[in-house]
Design a protein around this motif. Sequence first.
Motif, mmCIF file in Angstrom:
data_model
loop_
_atom_site.group_PDB
_atom_site.id
_atom_site.type_symbol
_atom_site.label_atom_id
_atom_site.label_comp_id
_atom_site.label_asym_id
_atom_site.label_seq_id
_atom_site.Cartn_x
_atom_site.Cartn_y
_atom_site.Cartn_z
ATOM 1 N N ARG A 223 0.829 -1.201 0.000
ATOM 2 C CA ARG A 223 0.000 0.000 0.000
ATOM 3 C C ARG A 223 0.868 1.258 0.000
ATOM 4 N NH1 ARG A 223 -2.192 3.633 4.237
ATOM 5 N NH2 ARG A 223 0.024 3.676 4.625
ATOM 6 N N ASP B 115 -3.901 4.823 8.712
ATOM 7 C CA ASP B 115 -5.022 3.915 8.471
ATOM 8 C C ASP B 115 -4.604 2.583 7.854
ATOM 9 O OD1 ASP B 115 -4.657 4.545 5.784
ATOM 10 O OD2 ASP B 115 -6.669 5.352 5.477
ATOM 11 N N PHE B 116 -3.298 2.381 7.659
ATOM 12 C CA PHE B 116 -2.818 1.045 7.297
ATOM 13 C C PHE B 116 -3.222 0.033 8.365
ATOM 14 C CE2 PHE B 116 0.513 -2.273 7.017
ATOM 15 C CZ PHE B 116 0.308 -2.664 5.700
ATOM 16 N N SER C 13 -6.049 -0.602 9.350
ATOM 17 C CA SER C 13 -7.234 -1.333 8.893
ATOM 18 C C SER C 13 -6.843 -2.549 8.070
ATOM 19 C CB SER C 13 -8.134 -0.402 8.069
ATOM 20 O OG SER C 13 -8.654 0.631 8.868
ATOM 21 N N PHE C 14 -5.771 -2.436 7.280
ATOM 22 C CA PHE C 14 -5.257 -3.595 6.545
ATOM 23 C C PHE C 14 -4.641 -4.607 7.519
ATOM 24 C CE2 PHE C 14 -4.953 -0.210 3.265
ATOM 25 C CZ PHE C 14 -5.740 -0.789 2.283
ATOM 26 N N ALA D 288 -8.912 3.700 4.043
ATOM 27 C CA ALA D 288 -8.474 2.310 3.892
ATOM 28 C C ALA D 288 -9.657 1.362 4.039
ATOM 29 C CB ALA D 288 -7.388 1.976 4.916
ATOM 30 N N GLN D 289 -10.516 1.648 5.006
ATOM 31 C CA GLN D 289 -11.673 0.780 5.223
ATOM 32 C C GLN D 289 -12.612 0.792 4.019
ATOM 33 O OE1 GLN D 289 -12.107 -1.315 7.939
ATOM 34 N NE2 GLN D 289 -13.630 -2.113 6.515
ATOM 35 N N ASP E 163 0.069 5.612 0.024
ATOM 36 C CA ASP E 163 -0.942 6.659 0.100
ATOM 37 C C ASP E 163 -0.588 7.782 -0.876
ATOM 38 O OD1 ASP E 163 1.304 7.100 1.711
ATOM 39 O OD2 ASP E 163 0.161 7.116 3.557
ATOM 40 N N GLU F 35 -5.613 8.877 2.879
ATOM 41 C CA GLU F 35 -5.044 8.375 4.138
ATOM 42 C C GLU F 35 -5.142 9.418 5.245
ATOM 43 O OE1 GLU F 35 -2.506 7.738 7.416
ATOM 44 O OE2 GLU F 35 -1.982 9.247 5.903
ATOM 45 N N GLN G 12 -3.566 4.202 -2.636
ATOM 46 C CA GLN G 12 -4.727 4.503 -1.798
ATOM 47 C C GLN G 12 -4.948 6.003 -1.626
ATOM 48 O OE1 GLN G 12 -4.772 3.115 2.421
ATOM 49 N NE2 GLN G 12 -5.687 5.129 2.739
ATOM 50 N N HIS H 72 -8.782 5.420 13.167
ATOM 51 C CA HIS H 72 -7.787 4.446 12.728
ATOM 52 C C HIS H 72 -7.442 3.469 13.850
ATOM 53 C CE1 HIS H 72 -7.540 7.118 9.456
ATOM 54 N NE2 HIS H 72 -6.576 7.898 9.884
#
Length: 399
Positions: free
Chosen positions: A77, A337-338, A340-341, A145-146, A79, A139, A136, A299
């Motif tokens: 990913r 927000d990584f 979320s991954f 991310a979600q 951003d 961010e 993405q 996040h």
Amino acid sequence: MITKEEIRVKQDLAEQLYAIRKHLHRHPELSFQEFSTCAYIVSILEEWGIPFTRIGETGIFVDIIGENGEGPHIGIRADIDALPVQEKTDLPFSSLNGGVMHACGHDGHTTILLGTVKQLYQNKYLLSGRVRCIFQPGEEADGAAQQLIDSGVLENPDVDAMLALHLWPHLPHGTIGVKYGAITASCDDFIITIEGKGGHSARPHQSVDAITICSQILHALPTLVTKSSSPVEPVVVHVGKIQGGTASNVVADKVVLEGTTRAVTREARKRLESQIIELSENIAKAFGGKASIRYIESHPPVINNDLVTQALEASAIEILGPGKVVHLKEPSMGADDFGSFAERVPSTYFRLGTAQEGKPIYDLHHPQFEFHESIIPVGIEIFTYAILTRLQKGVEKSC
């Protein structure tokens, strides 16, 4: 097995990537407004003849399918959005968009991922499985991310592991910072609306002072850090905005507090939410008022998976040498927000140092934040080597 010499970024590609980074830096766009950025990324991929898929309004992903048999599905990913910051770097390629700047290094992240796409695509005959490279949007905003996850970016086929990096001005240029466990904190917001009963200050017994209730809540909130949390587990509870009252001789009937919480475990994150709600409601009730709490989840913490982190660390040591790989001692209480991954698939998120000897250090989001372009090939080589050596064997076999 591929050697580290085979994945070195050639000078002609490096020069092209430096030009790409300068273009991105000149033309930053805010979260979910990255239309020109998205179009530019698409134009580069088309020029290189690399297929891609659009996701959402400004998101893109590239699937690189290996030609060396079955293997895991690895995600990367980057951003692509910028910040509402007026640039003050005096760089010759400074932002042309007033009040908008790549002050967090996302122009570097995007360029590194583009270079990784090119390197992996050229070496797909060595790749087992596939790699999904995700550009993405949003961010710096909530929920981006979600939204991609909800749109299926981790599916068809399912992603088995994820990687991401962040440029980091607190490590020497070219140094890799790795962290096992939590590397960034969660970030959630709360709004506490306190309702009392207005009146004249000469007759306070006929009123319920919302400001007094507010002061008691403000006094109590820090105890959630000092008395209700483990002293060796970092958490933050911060109030950054208060609005209330109309005149010096009027008892305020309403006050609104706005704040944020940070935590590095999922358990502490949930605990803070319930504690803030319970504490505020009970204090307000004790003073004859009422508190309504709006708690906004943003996040989650980024919690690195041990096996994926080990694979990344071992690869970085082989590429850079052991002296260039640093174990970070503590997580950042900043958020990404990584997380979320990382909640859904085994992941690792690492730091790529940008501090240059003899030059001042400006933190992320500062109007004078900058980095030297020579860091770009370093990030590309780490991603490429980790994927083509350890990670394509599968996370459980990567070390």
